[in-house]
Design a protein around this motif. Structure first.
Motif, PDB file in Angstrom:
ATOM      1  N   ASP A 142      -9.212   0.021  79.971  1.00 36.57           N
ATOM      2  CA  ASP A 142     -10.309  -0.800  80.154  1.00 36.57           C
ATOM      3  C   ASP A 142      -9.099  -1.962  80.426  1.00 36.57           C
ATOM      4  OD1 ASP A 142     -12.404  -1.996  80.701  1.00 36.57           O
ATOM      5  OD2 ASP A 142     -13.209  -2.133  78.826  1.00 36.57           O
ATOM      6  N   PHE A 143      -9.395  -2.569  81.749  1.00 35.63           N
ATOM      7  CA  PHE A 143      -8.764  -3.876  82.101  1.00 35.63           C
ATOM      8  C   PHE A 143      -9.342  -4.400  83.075  1.00 35.63           C
ATOM      9  CE2 PHE A 143      -6.885  -2.252  86.129  1.00 35.63           C
ATOM     10  CZ  PHE A 143      -6.740  -0.862  85.843  1.00 35.63           C
ATOM     11  N   THR A 144      -8.914  -5.821  83.241  1.00 36.51           N
ATOM     12  CA  THR A 144      -9.547  -6.548  84.276  1.00 36.51           C
ATOM     13  C   THR A 144      -9.625  -5.735  85.717  1.00 36.51           C
ATOM     14  OG1 THR A 144      -8.606  -8.287  83.194  1.00 36.51           O
ATOM     15  CG2 THR A 144      -9.982  -8.943  85.279  1.00 36.51           C
ATOM     16  N   GLY A 145     -10.799  -5.753  86.254  1.00 30.71           N
ATOM     17  CA  GLY A 145     -10.880  -5.074  87.637  1.00 30.71           C
ATOM     18  C   GLY A 145     -10.932  -3.562  87.511  1.00 30.71           C
ATOM     19  N   ALA A 146     -10.864  -3.046  86.268  1.00 25.13           N
ATOM     20  CA  ALA A 146     -10.629  -1.783  86.407  1.00 25.13           C
ATOM     21  C   ALA A 146     -11.988  -0.910  87.048  1.00 25.13           C
ATOM     22  CB  ALA A 146     -10.623  -1.047  85.061  1.00 25.13           C
ATOM     23  N   ASN A 147     -12.960  -1.390  87.039  1.00 26.11           N
ATOM     24  CA  ASN A 147     -14.306  -0.815  87.442  1.00 26.11           C
ATOM     25  C   ASN A 147     -14.402  -1.060  89.065  1.00 26.11           C
ATOM     26  OD1 ASN A 147     -15.705   0.382  85.597  1.00 26.11           O
ATOM     27  ND2 ASN A 147     -16.506  -1.650  84.720  1.00 26.11           N
ATOM     28  N   PHE A 148     -13.681  -2.203  89.620  1.00 27.61           N
ATOM     29  CA  PHE A 148     -13.631  -2.588  90.840  1.00 27.61           C
ATOM     30  C   PHE A 148     -12.743  -1.298  91.443  1.00 27.61           C
ATOM     31  CE2 PHE A 148     -11.159  -4.603  94.197  1.00 27.61           C
ATOM     32  CZ  PHE A 148     -12.144  -4.667  94.980  1.00 27.61           C
ATOM     33  N   PHE A 149     -11.477  -1.340  90.933  1.00 22.42           N
ATOM     34  CA  PHE A 149     -10.600  -0.401  91.565  1.00 22.42           C
ATOM     35  C   PHE A 149     -10.783   1.010  91.481  1.00 22.42           C
ATOM     36  CE2 PHE A 149      -7.538  -3.944  90.099  1.00 22.42           C
ATOM     37  CZ  PHE A 149      -7.360  -4.734  91.367  1.00 22.42           C
ATOM     38  N   LYS A 150     -11.892   1.423  90.561  1.00 29.37           N
ATOM     39  CA  LYS A 150     -12.232   2.688  90.435  1.00 29.37           C
ATOM     40  C   LYS A 150     -12.423   3.235  91.759  1.00 29.37           C
ATOM     41  CE  LYS A 150     -15.877   3.682  88.176  1.00 29.37           C
ATOM     42  NZ  LYS A 150     -16.646   3.663  86.803  1.00 29.37           N
ATOM     43  N   TRP A 151     -13.575   2.396  92.430  1.00 26.10           N
ATOM     44  CA  TRP A 151     -13.714   2.879  93.895  1.00 26.10           C
ATOM     45  C   TRP A 151     -13.125   2.469  95.131  1.00 26.10           C
ATOM     46  CZ3 TRP A 151     -15.879  -0.949  96.888  1.00 26.10           C
ATOM     47  CH2 TRP A 151     -16.207  -2.109  96.246  1.00 26.10           C
ATOM     48  N   ALA A 152     -12.710   0.982  94.643  1.00 26.87           N
ATOM     49  CA  ALA A 152     -11.898   0.406  95.854  1.00 26.87           C
ATOM     50  C   ALA A 152     -10.621   1.314  96.135  1.00 26.87           C
ATOM     51  CB  ALA A 152     -11.335  -0.789  95.385  1.00 26.87           C
ATOM     52  N   LEU A 153      -9.994   1.669  95.483  1.00 21.28           N
ATOM     53  CA  LEU A 153      -8.573   2.714  95.796  1.00 21.28           C
ATOM     54  C   LEU A 153      -9.222   3.538  96.636  1.00 21.28           C
ATOM     55  CD1 LEU A 153      -6.757   2.304  92.465  1.00 21.28           C
ATOM     56  CD2 LEU A 153      -6.088   1.452  94.696  1.00 21.28           C
ATOM     57  N   ILE A 154     -10.441   4.165  96.695  1.00 23.33           N
ATOM     58  CA  ILE A 154     -10.811   5.428  97.483  1.00 23.33           C
ATOM     59  C   ILE A 154     -10.728   4.778  99.036  1.00 23.33           C
ATOM     60  CG2 ILE A 154     -12.195   7.368  97.971  1.00 23.33           C
ATOM     61  CD1 ILE A 154     -13.543   6.865  95.268  1.00 23.33           C
ATOM     62  N   LEU A 155     -10.938   3.608  99.066  1.00 20.21           N
ATOM     63  CA  LEU A 155     -11.052   2.928 100.618  1.00 20.21           C
ATOM     64  C   LEU A 155      -9.813   3.423 101.463  1.00 20.21           C
ATOM     65  CD1 LEU A 155     -12.918  -0.345  99.873  1.00 20.21           C
ATOM     66  CD2 LEU A 155     -13.932   1.586 101.090  1.00 20.21           C
ATOM     67  N   SER A 156      -8.725   3.415 100.753  1.00 24.45           N
ATOM     68  CA  SER A 156      -7.661   4.005 101.472  1.00 24.45           C
ATOM     69  C   SER A 156      -7.760   4.892 102.585  1.00 24.45           C
ATOM     70  CB  SER A 156      -6.284   4.166 100.699  1.00 24.45           C
ATOM     71  OG  SER A 156      -6.571   5.105  99.864  1.00 24.45           O
ATOM     72  N   PHE A 157      -8.685   5.926 102.027  1.00 22.97           N
ATOM     73  CA  PHE A 157      -8.982   6.883 102.787  1.00 22.97           C
ATOM     74  C   PHE A 157      -9.602   6.589 104.261  1.00 22.97           C
ATOM     75  CE2 PHE A 157      -9.596   9.893  99.150  1.00 22.97           C
ATOM     76  CZ  PHE A 157      -8.812  11.002  99.724  1.00 22.97           C
ATOM     77  N   ALA A 158      -9.898   5.385 104.554  1.00 18.97           N
ATOM     78  CA  ALA A 158     -10.570   4.935 105.507  1.00 18.97           C
ATOM     79  C   ALA A 158      -9.516   4.692 106.696  1.00 18.97           C
ATOM     80  CB  ALA A 158     -11.427   3.737 105.233  1.00 18.97           C
ATOM     81  N   ILE A 159      -8.265   4.661 106.283  1.00 16.01           N
ATOM     82  CA  ILE A 159      -7.202   4.210 107.239  1.00 16.01           C
ATOM     83  C   ILE A 159      -6.445   5.294 107.598  1.00 16.01           C
ATOM     84  CG2 ILE A 159      -5.311   2.498 107.413  1.00 16.01           C
ATOM     85  CD1 ILE A 159      -7.433   0.886 106.234  1.00 16.01           C
ATOM     86  N   PRO A 160      -6.469   5.582 108.766  1.00 19.12           N
ATOM     87  CA  PRO A 160      -5.667   6.768 109.328  1.00 19.12           C
ATOM     88  C   PRO A 160      -4.150   6.396 109.265  1.00 19.12           C
ATOM     89  CG  PRO A 160      -7.259   6.213 111.094  1.00 19.12           C
ATOM     90  CD  PRO A 160      -7.417   5.156 110.023  1.00 19.12           C
ATOM     91  N   ALA A 161      -3.326   7.246 109.223  1.00 19.86           N
ATOM     92  CA  ALA A 161      -1.880   7.173 109.089  1.00 19.86           C
ATOM     93  C   ALA A 161      -1.474   6.408 110.494  1.00 19.86           C
ATOM     94  CB  ALA A 161      -1.098   8.451 109.045  1.00 19.86           C
ATOM     95  N   TYR A 162      -2.006   6.630 111.652  1.00 22.42           N
ATOM     96  CA  TYR A 162      -1.677   6.200 112.826  1.00 22.42           C
ATOM     97  C   TYR A 162      -2.078   4.699 112.909  1.00 22.42           C
ATOM     98  CZ  TYR A 162      -6.223   7.619 114.348  1.00 22.42           C
ATOM     99  OH  TYR A 162      -7.498   8.057 114.542  1.00 22.42           O
ATOM    100  N   ILE A 163      -3.037   4.274 112.320  1.00 22.49           N
ATOM    101  CA  ILE A 163      -3.391   2.997 112.350  1.00 22.49           C
ATOM    102  C   ILE A 163      -2.772   2.031 111.474  1.00 22.49           C
ATOM    103  CG2 ILE A 163      -5.447   1.509 111.764  1.00 22.49           C
ATOM    104  CD1 ILE A 163      -7.195   3.217 113.218  1.00 22.49           C
ATOM    105  N   TYR A 164      -2.264   2.889 110.339  1.00 22.06           N
ATOM    106  CA  TYR A 164      -1.589   2.266 109.353  1.00 22.06           C
ATOM    107  C   TYR A 164       0.055   1.786 109.840  1.00 22.06           C
ATOM    108  CZ  TYR A 164       0.154   0.689 104.995  1.00 22.06           C
ATOM    109  OH  TYR A 164       0.412  -0.099 103.734  1.00 22.06           O
ATOM    110  N   SER A 165       0.398   2.786 110.776  1.00 25.44           N
ATOM    111  CA  SER A 165       1.649   2.657 111.327  1.00 25.44           C
ATOM    112  C   SER A 165       1.829   1.591 112.369  1.00 25.44           C
ATOM    113  CB  SER A 165       2.148   4.013 112.284  1.00 25.44           C
ATOM    114  OG  SER A 165       2.070   4.970 111.060  1.00 25.44           O
ATOM    115  N   TYR A 166       0.617   1.364 113.181  1.00 22.29           N
ATOM    116  CA  TYR A 166       0.664   0.274 114.285  1.00 22.29           C
ATOM    117  C   TYR A 166       0.624  -0.886 113.248  1.00 22.29           C
ATOM    118  CZ  TYR A 166      -2.040   3.602 117.202  1.00 22.29           C
ATOM    119  OH  TYR A 166      -2.647   4.654 117.836  1.00 22.29           O
TER     120      TYR A 166
END
Lengths: 544, 341
Positions: free
Chosen positions: A84-108
């Motif tokens: 349990d640390f500062t921001g843990a509850n936020f990161f719990k779901w925020a880290l899933i957001l990386s799924f929204a970025i396709p590898a090709y857009i990340y490359s751009y």
């Protein structure tokens, strides 16, 4: 008696599972048929020149991506599940957001930021004035760029699956470590990590398959891997046969890895959590520098994987807003949603049907057949689509020869055909996701239900479905996002005048107008993020 | 209501189009400006233009497998070699009308397809690091000489533009000489081939290399300010140069179009090609994509004129672009053997 036995075995469940397996196996059959055809001289040239290079690069890429995704995926999952640390509850779901970025857009984004006279240069010029700042900007291109782009856009698989597994680890297991006098590190390495191994491996194998079949990022960064060989064979030497053979070798390699993992896993026994142990886990509260470290680690991963590409795309959209206004938003949105809705419904329905069928018939043959479904995910999307087109054409011309029915235009260049290829591509994702849910339901529950006089349908509705709900939600998010991001299959299979956010972004990027690609890319990210936020809440709630 | 919905769904899923007066275009050009031209064509003729854009090889495979059932009428792509290769598979019909013949010079078309715009693959160099003597009368052939050691940057061998360039060298100098040339040329690379043409020009601007070969429109795009102010400034640090001005001229490639053999709307398709060759369309193309016009008497775009990229250079009119397809595979073979990544 025998007929009765036969009837019992070949029932509707058996047949439907069989049919799905056959459909999903189409691309493998097509590409393996390449061994009966002749290849061009490119096979010799390739062997004489770059084949070893390509294999070497593929391996380096694979090792690089697996290492990086393990560190960030497991690292984040561990911190968030046990502390349990500062921001843990936020990161719990925020880290899933990386799924929204396709590898090709990340490359751009990566390339636009770090290239000569790119965004990083503009920032440095803004701070320090004129000068050749290019010399001081690290060149995140080539292999390094590809590893970073792929890792940060797909580490989510490792994170999500590992976190679920950590989440269900009972407190008893952790207490065991304590009682044995293990340090936290030792408890993690000797008890927690091995217990989560099946989930970690499931995540890493998805990562491995995406990495080996990736073409967008590696070609963008100019890294020549086996997929480069596949493309050269097909596009420059007009040798689809060789391209198919190379894809087949790639598949064999991936199957080899999976089998090796399976064999080594069978030696180990895994603890399956009992239900009452779920609620008792206490998170350890972190203070001071430990809390800061956990925060910084998760924040960096969140920043690099999500904030960075979103800001780069957002910055461009802000600079060139006309590209946003020019987008036919309603049309693009409805096209994208229609694909998502129908593909997901189909995939989920058949995923359940097949799993249920396997459960009822307990047929080893079916189980082996469905393992092959993974091939759809493990070959480059474009090769899969071309294999499908080749198959339909062959079917139409050699087997059916129906004069009055135009099979080809029904299956190629129609929404229906597009969804069917998505089905082949993503079936293993749906099937395995639901299978993971089913593994938690003990067979004895079914038998008790039958004894109580429940029909098969009722058993499913009343008993299986409530257990499966979480897995189904998770599969729906993953599928929706994959479909929103999907590019090569959509490009080749789509009907006339049919665009999605992904194809629009691609069209601009291929004219070297990444600034213009930013607007559809941002929309794509928004939609995927919305899917994640809506469903992740449901999932997180259920877990608590 | 339910019935209506079912019918709608059916149409949405299975019927591609129900217009009779139409033309179906498969294109690997993704320009918005092309779509604007199609819209203009529809408003003038009433013929609806349906488009699928994508990667050339994938589109070609789809048309080939669809065979007689293909709805494609017109195929447009941006490399003469690819057009030639597709033609060799007997996919095009003879669609070169007298209007097309009268407008497009002979070496920019074949029996079955025609160019609709031209591209020049030229040299860009850094003035402060390349001497006047070195650049004077420079030919592509000279870039294999030892004085360019560690000074050249160029994109990968799987770029079709590079394959066509080397194919044109084979067509002019023969395989043996070109093989020698490629070896020397690759030996002069300042870095491993990577990225697109624009990145090569930027690498020259930043000092990573002294000289490169790239298509002109990438340079024009930067100069236009569409890539931001910093890249506009960077482009100004690099000088364009048209090679081979004292012999056959600068290597040209084309965007071209051909009508499919199986086309059900071939008349409409020919009309569309002819429309793309009108003065207005050509002006629209060059002002948006910064390519060169294929018909005569078109004033170049201001930006092109002001940056010394205008029409007044010697183009290679001796090498028919349709020959690129003959030598492309051979070209790639030489490139790979020489270690061109």
């Amino acid at each position: 008696m025998e007929i009765e036995l036969l009837e019992k075995r070949i029932n509707i469940w058996y047949l439907s599972s069989l049919i799905i397996s056959i459909i999903v196996a189409i691309p493998v059959v097509v590409i393996s048929s390449s061994f009966f055809e002749n290849t061009s001289e490119y096979s010799i040239i390739l062997r004489e020149t770059f084949l070893l290079d390509y294999i070497f690069n593929s391996l380096i890429l694979l090792i690089g991506v697996l290492s990086l995704t393990s560190v960030i995926g497991i690292g984040c999952a561990y911190l968030i599940s046990f502390y349990d640390f500062t921001g843990a509850n936020f990161f719990k779901w925020a880290l899933i957001l990386s799924f929204a970025i396709p590898a090709y857009i990340y490359s751009y984004s990566l390339s636009a930021f770090f290239e000569n006279y790119g965004t990083a240069y503009s920032i440095l010029r803004g701070i320090f004035g004129e000068g050749n700042h290019n010399l001081y900007i690290p060149k995140l291109d080539g292999m390094l760029g590809a590893i970073i782009a792929i890792s940060f856009s797909i580490f989510g698989y490792v994170y999500v699956l590992t976190r679920v597994s950590f989440h269900y680890q009972s407190q008893n297991l952790i207490d065991l470590g304590k009682n044995l006098g293990f340090s936290k590190k030792k408890t993690f390495l000797k008890i927690i990590l091995p217990a989560a191994r099946p989930s970690i491996v499931a995540g890493l194998s998805l990562v491995a398959m995406e990495t080996l079949s990736d073409f967008g990022s590696v070609s963008f960064f100019g890294v020549s891997t086996l997929t480069t060989g596949i493309y050269n064979a097909w596009i420059a030497f007009d040798d689809l046969t060789l391209a198919n053979r190379l894809s087949f070798y790639l598949l064999i390699f991936i199957f080899g890895l999976l089998i090796l993992e399976n064999i080594s896993r069978q030696k180990a026994q895994y603890h399956s959590p009992s239900k009452d142990s779920l609620k008792t886990k206490n998170k350890i509260k972190l203070y001071g520098y430990k809390s800061a470290f956990a925060f910084i680690f998760c924040f960096l991963v969140f920043f690099i994987s999500f904030i960075f590409p979103v800001v780069q795309m957002g910055y461009w959209t802000y600079l060139f807003p006309k590209y946003l206004f020019e987008l036919n938003l309603i049309n693009l949105l409805s096209n994208t949603l229609i694909l998502v809705f129908f593909s997901c419904s189909l995939l989920i329905a058949f995923g359940i049907l097949s799993n249920y069928g396997n459960r009822i018939t307990k047929s080893k043959f079916l189980q082996i057949l469905t393992t092959f479904s993974i091939s759809g995910y493990a070959m480059p999307g474009i090769i899969l689509a071309v294999a499908y087109i080749t198959f339909i054409s062959y079917l139409d011309e050699n087997l059916l020869q129906l004069k009055n029915y135009n099979i080809k235009s029904l299956f190629i260049g129609s929404i229906f055909g597009l969804i069917l290829v998505y089905f082949i591509r993503f079936y293993s994702l749906a099937n395995n996701g639901i299978k993971a849910g089913y593994l938690k339901i003990n067979y004895s529950i079914d038998e008790s239900a039958y004894l109580l006089g429940y029909s098969k349908i009722k058993t499913f509705n009343k008993i299986h479905l409530p257990y499966l709900k979480n897995s189904i939600f998770l599969v729906i998010i993953l599928l929706s996002i994959e479909i929103v991001k999907e590019l090569p299959i959509t490009l080749i299979m789509r009907p006339f005048n049919f665009d999605t956010f992904a194809t629009t972004a691609y069209a601009y990027a291929s004219q070297d107008l990444l600034e213009a690609a930013a607007a559809p890319a941002i929309m794509l990210i928004l939609i995927s993020s919305a899917f994640i936020l809506i469903t992740s809440k449901l999932i997180l709630k259920d877990q608590q | 209501m339910k019935k209506l919905l079912v019918i709608y769904c059916f149409l949405y899923f299975f019927a591609n189009s129900i217009f009779a007066n139409e033309v179906n275009v498969f294109t690997s050009r993704h320009y918005d400006s092309d779509v604007q031209l199609y819209e203009k064509f529809t408003s003038i003729t009433g013929i609806k233009v349906n488009v699928i854009s994508g990667e050339d090889a994938a589109l070609e495979k789809r048309m080939i497998e669809e065979g007689n059932d293909s709805k494609a009428d017109l195929y447009i792509t941006a490399d003469a070699g690819r057009l030639g290769l597709f033609d060799k598979k007997d996919m095009f019909q003879n669609s070169i009308s007298t209007i097309i013949k009268s407008k497009v010079p002979e070496n920019f078309r074949s029996e079955n397809w025609t160019a609709i715009a031209k591209r020049a693959r030229i040299i860009f160099y850094a003035k402060e690091r390349v001497s006047k003597d070195e650049i004077k009368n420079l030919r592509y052939e000279d870039l294999s000489k030892p004085n360019w050691k560690n000074r050249i940057t160029i994109r990968q061998s799987n770029s079709v533009y590079n394959q066509s360039l080397v194919a044109s060298l084979i067509s002019n100098n023969g395989i043996v000489k070109t093989e020698e040339w490629v070896k020397g040329f690759v030996n002069n690379f300042a870095r491993d081939p990577q990225d697109n043409d624009r990145a090569q020009i930027l690498a020259v601007a930043s000092g990573e290399a002294d000289i490169t070969i790239a298509n002109t429109y990438y340079y024009a795009l930067m100069l236009s300010g569409q890539k931001g102010k910093d890249q506009q400034e960077a482009a100004k640090k690099v000088t364009p140069f048209f090679p081979n001005q004292n012999d056959r001229g600068t290597h040209m490639n084309v965007s071209g179009a051909g009508v499919l053999k199986t086309s059900k709307n071939s008349e409409n398709a020919i009309k569309l090609i002819e429309f793309l060759l009108t003065k207005e369309s050509q002006e629209h193309i060059i002002n948006n994509t910064f390519e060169y016009p294929i018909i005569e008497n078109i004033e170049p775009n201001e930006l092109i004129k002001n940056s010394n990229l205008g029409n007044n250079f010697r183009q290679d009119l001796e090498t028919p672009v349709k020959e690129y397809s003959i030598y492309q595979a051979e070209a790639l073979k030489l490139m790979l053997k020489a270690g061109w990544k």
